[in-house]
Scaffold this motif. Sequence first.
Motif, PDB file in Angstrom:
ATOM      1  N   ALA A  84       0.835  -1.208   0.000  1.00 26.38           N
ATOM      2  CA  ALA A  84       0.000   0.000   0.000  1.00 26.38           C
ATOM      3  C   ALA A  84       0.865   1.251   0.000  1.00 26.38           C
ATOM      4  O   ALA A  84       0.598   2.221  -0.733  1.00 26.38           O
ATOM      5  CB  ALA A  84      -0.934  -0.012   1.202  1.00 26.38           C
ATOM      6  N   ALA A  85       1.919   1.254   0.819  1.00 26.83           N
ATOM      7  CA  ALA A  85       2.801   2.413   0.883  1.00 26.83           C
ATOM      8  C   ALA A  85       3.557   2.591  -0.430  1.00 26.83           C
ATOM      9  O   ALA A  85       3.737   3.725  -0.912  1.00 26.83           O
ATOM     10  CB  ALA A  85       3.783   2.257   2.044  1.00 26.83           C
ATOM     11  N   GLN A 108       1.179   4.022  -3.023  1.00 29.47           N
ATOM     12  CA  GLN A 108       0.922   5.435  -2.758  1.00 29.47           C
ATOM     13  C   GLN A 108       2.133   6.288  -3.121  1.00 29.47           C
ATOM     14  O   GLN A 108       1.995   7.395  -3.655  1.00 29.47           O
ATOM     15  CB  GLN A 108       0.564   5.629  -1.287  1.00 29.47           C
ATOM     16  CG  GLN A 108       0.153   7.052  -0.931  1.00 29.47           C
ATOM     17  CD  GLN A 108      -0.290   7.172   0.514  1.00 29.47           C
ATOM     18  OE1 GLN A 108       0.060   6.346   1.359  1.00 29.47           O
ATOM     19  NE2 GLN A 108      -1.078   8.179   0.816  1.00 29.47           N
ATOM     20  N   ARG A 109       3.311   5.774  -2.854  1.00 29.06           N
ATOM     21  CA  ARG A 109       4.535   6.510  -3.173  1.00 29.06           C
ATOM     22  C   ARG A 109       4.655   6.766  -4.670  1.00 29.06           C
ATOM     23  O   ARG A 109       5.237   7.769  -5.101  1.00 29.06           O
ATOM     24  CB  ARG A 109       5.738   5.707  -2.674  1.00 29.06           C
ATOM     25  CG  ARG A 109       7.080   6.397  -2.827  1.00 29.06           C
ATOM     26  CD  ARG A 109       8.179   5.654  -2.100  1.00 29.06           C
ATOM     27  NE  ARG A 109       8.323   4.277  -2.538  1.00 29.06           N
ATOM     28  CZ  ARG A 109       8.036   3.217  -1.794  1.00 29.06           C
ATOM     29  NH1 ARG A 109       7.555   3.360  -0.569  1.00 29.06           N
ATOM     30  NH2 ARG A 109       8.220   1.991  -2.263  1.00 29.06           N
ATOM     31  N   ALA A 142       2.001   7.193  -6.601  1.00 29.37           N
ATOM     32  CA  ALA A 142       0.764   7.875  -7.019  1.00 29.37           C
ATOM     33  C   ALA A 142      -0.211   6.940  -7.709  1.00 29.37           C
ATOM     34  O   ALA A 142      -0.789   7.267  -8.743  1.00 29.37           O
ATOM     35  CB  ALA A 142       1.094   9.067  -7.914  1.00 29.37           C
ATOM     36  N   ASN A 163      -3.080   3.323  -6.833  1.00 24.26           N
ATOM     37  CA  ASN A 163      -3.661   2.457  -5.825  1.00 24.26           C
ATOM     38  C   ASN A 163      -3.138   1.036  -6.004  1.00 24.26           C
ATOM     39  O   ASN A 163      -2.399   0.737  -6.960  1.00 24.26           O
ATOM     40  CB  ASN A 163      -5.195   2.514  -5.862  1.00 24.26           C
ATOM     41  CG  ASN A 163      -5.780   2.049  -7.184  1.00 24.26           C
ATOM     42  OD1 ASN A 163      -5.235   1.174  -7.858  1.00 24.26           O
ATOM     43  ND2 ASN A 163      -6.921   2.623  -7.565  1.00 24.26           N
TER      44      ASN A 163
END
Length: 281
Positions: A134-135, A138-139, A141, A143
């Motif tokens: 998930a991280a 997100q990093r 940009a 999902n």
Amino acid sequence: MQMNTPPRSTIRLTRRGRVALIATGAVVAGTAVAVPLLVLEDEGDARPTSLVIPEGWRSGQIYEAVDKALALPAGTTKKSIPKAGLKLPNDAEGNPEGYLFPATYPLKEKATPESLLSFMVNTASQKFNGAPVAAGAQRNAMNVYQAVTIASIVQAEAASKADMGKVARVIFNRLERGMPLQMDSTVNYALNRTTLRTTTSDTRVDSPYNSYQRMGLPPTPIDNPGEDAMRAAINPPPGDWLYFVTVKPGDTRFAATYEEHQRNVAEFNAARKSGSSQPTK
């Protein structure tokens, strides 16, 4: 710096990152890799005790393998999806492609298509829904579902585990520059084929999975990636590559400019003529 995509009639990216020169008629054909589907306790057993799902298999291949393992009529597993209650992300819209995690699954006496598919999806959820993925998504940009989609392309295109990160970086760089991905693996998915000679006509297929004609990512994953491909998708190495070509087995060249890529392609064609280049997919 904005990079323009070369004319499609001149050069194109192909499955496993190889290149075909359309003007000269050079094409790359592949052969499927044989893998063990079923594991028996001993040769005398009629029923397999486990089912092996290799990395990169598409959902259709998995449905067929489950039908075979459970001795069910063809098409049974696919028809069972609506009643399987699979816990998929909303973006999947009920399509488990990308979430049938590659692994070895035990075939218990009361195993059903629904139970096996649920096992695969639950395994994928455990692998993909953790904090690191998930991280990482997100990093970059995106999902998690988009990360799985990128991982599926990486799985299909990379010639080796070592190449996966760079292939992922090529995908990100092309997306960031507004370039079409131009990956043959997505065209093959649109045509429901795995090993074929991708022609100019093939790249005109009217499909949301045609990354020659459509911008951005395909609407779903194109296969079921493993953990290595997923790690590459969420943590690609830095680089400015936009192209790649496997000159010969074990020698994949990544390039940042079209001119550099052309030089690599020339080496690929020279190796191919001399017989030292033996593409597999």
